[in-house]
Design a protein around this motif. Structure first.
Motif: not given
Ligand code: 13P
Ligand code: SF4
Length: 297
Positions: A194, A209, A19, A21, A192, A35-36, A124
């Motif tokens: 979130e 991301t 990922h 991060y 983001h 990203d996810s 996201s």
């Molecule tokens: P993404 O969907 O941008 O990868 O974000 C995942 C995530 O855990 C953000 O906190």
């Protein structure tokens, strides 16, 4: 250690996914960093026999949901996601019982058992498109209250919101952003989804991301404030070397995303340690919800 991991990856016919991060040394070694959504797509398409997933537990679970014939390894079993732990199947069942029948949109940052009770998943990157794809007046969205609020604003739909949140993103305040904006008035603010609604109101762009990694290439601006986990700054600088990036807050560090070390990856591959597998009775209904999202993407 890097050589050893490369050798083990070959020997095991494995692919290493990371990922955005993850720590720099993990990102640098991975076959794909993303990203996810991108990581889920890759996990569903790869012909590798083993997927070593450098991320957190729900991501490895999603890979296992999509690729049950592959061995999915999470090098650290303690790499979880506090937001995913804020919802349980029993809690969701109770909430569904209180409301009339409506589709349930579940953010991938959730346990497989909750995905299994859902109409469709989202990340996201595609939450707005997923909500727009549903032909329903009311929708329940879990577990992230901030992403759900953002999706409601963007789509104009009536969304019943679960009260979960990401402690890393929810921590960012308007004052934090205003302080950095004051220091760098020329910079655009990428956030983001979130992050809290009042923080998103200050954003020039709300992005996943990987969306943030692409955004500077599409903009004339040469400096950006980054409203997400600070691990993204490494790949932002790598992808956009002549651009300046400033964290919206140094507090935005996800300890779970920092757990995996190169030693852990090597040990996991060498001894096939840390396998994540989703039981068939959960996997099948969860796959429907994840696949429905991927088909849209
Ligand atoms: P993404 O969907 O941008 O990868 O974000 C995942 C995530 O855990 C953000 O906190
Ligand atoms: Fe979970 Fe937030 Fe960490 Fe992402 S950054 S893994 S949502 S705690």
């Amino acid at each position: 250690m890097k050589k050893k991991i490369k050798h083990l990856l070959k020997q095991r016919k494995a692919i290493m996914l990371a990922h955005n991060y993850q720590p720099p040394e993990i990102q640098d070694l991975a076959d794909l960093c993303g990203d996810s959504l991108e990581l889920s797509i890759k996990a569903s398409e790869t012909d590798a026999e083993v997927i070593v997933f450098c991320g957190v537990h729900f991501m490895a679970e999603t890979a296992s949901i999509l690729s049950p014939d592959k061995t999915v390894l999470l090098p650290r079993q303690d790499a979880g996601c506090p937001m995913a732990d804020m919802i349980t199947p029993d809690g969701l069942k109770e909430k569904i019982g209180q409301l009339s029948l409506m589709p349930v949109v579940t953010y991938v940052n959730s346990p497989a058992s909750v995905k299994a009770m859902s109409t469709i998943c989202c990340t996201s990157a595609n939450a707005v498109a997923v909500v727009n794809s549903l032909d329903a007046k009311e929708i329940m969205m879990v577990p992230d209250r901030n992403l759900s609020h953002y999706a409601a604003l963007q789509t104009g739909r009536r969304i019943h919101i679960w009260n979960g949140y990401c402690p890393v993103h929810d921590r960012l305040t308007v004052t934090d952003v205003q302080n950095v904006k004051h220091e760098h008035p020329e910079a655009l603010f990428m956030a983001h989804p979130e992050c809290r609604p009042e923080v998103l109101e200050l954003a020039d762009a709300v992005l996943s991301t990987s969306g943030m990694l692409r955004f500077p290439g599409k903009s004339k601006n040469r400096s950006f404030i980054v409203g997400t986990e600070t691990g993204l700054l490494y790949s932002l600088k790598k992808t956009n070397p002549d651009v300046d990036f400033y964290p919206a807050s140094e507090k935005m560090v996800c300890p779970d995303m920092k757990r995996i070390t190169l030693d852990d990856v090597a040990r996991s591959l060498e001894f096939m340690e840390g396998e994540v597998r989703v039981e068939e009775h959960t996997r099948r209904p969860a796959l429907k919800a994840v696949k429905r999202m991927l088909d849209l993407s």
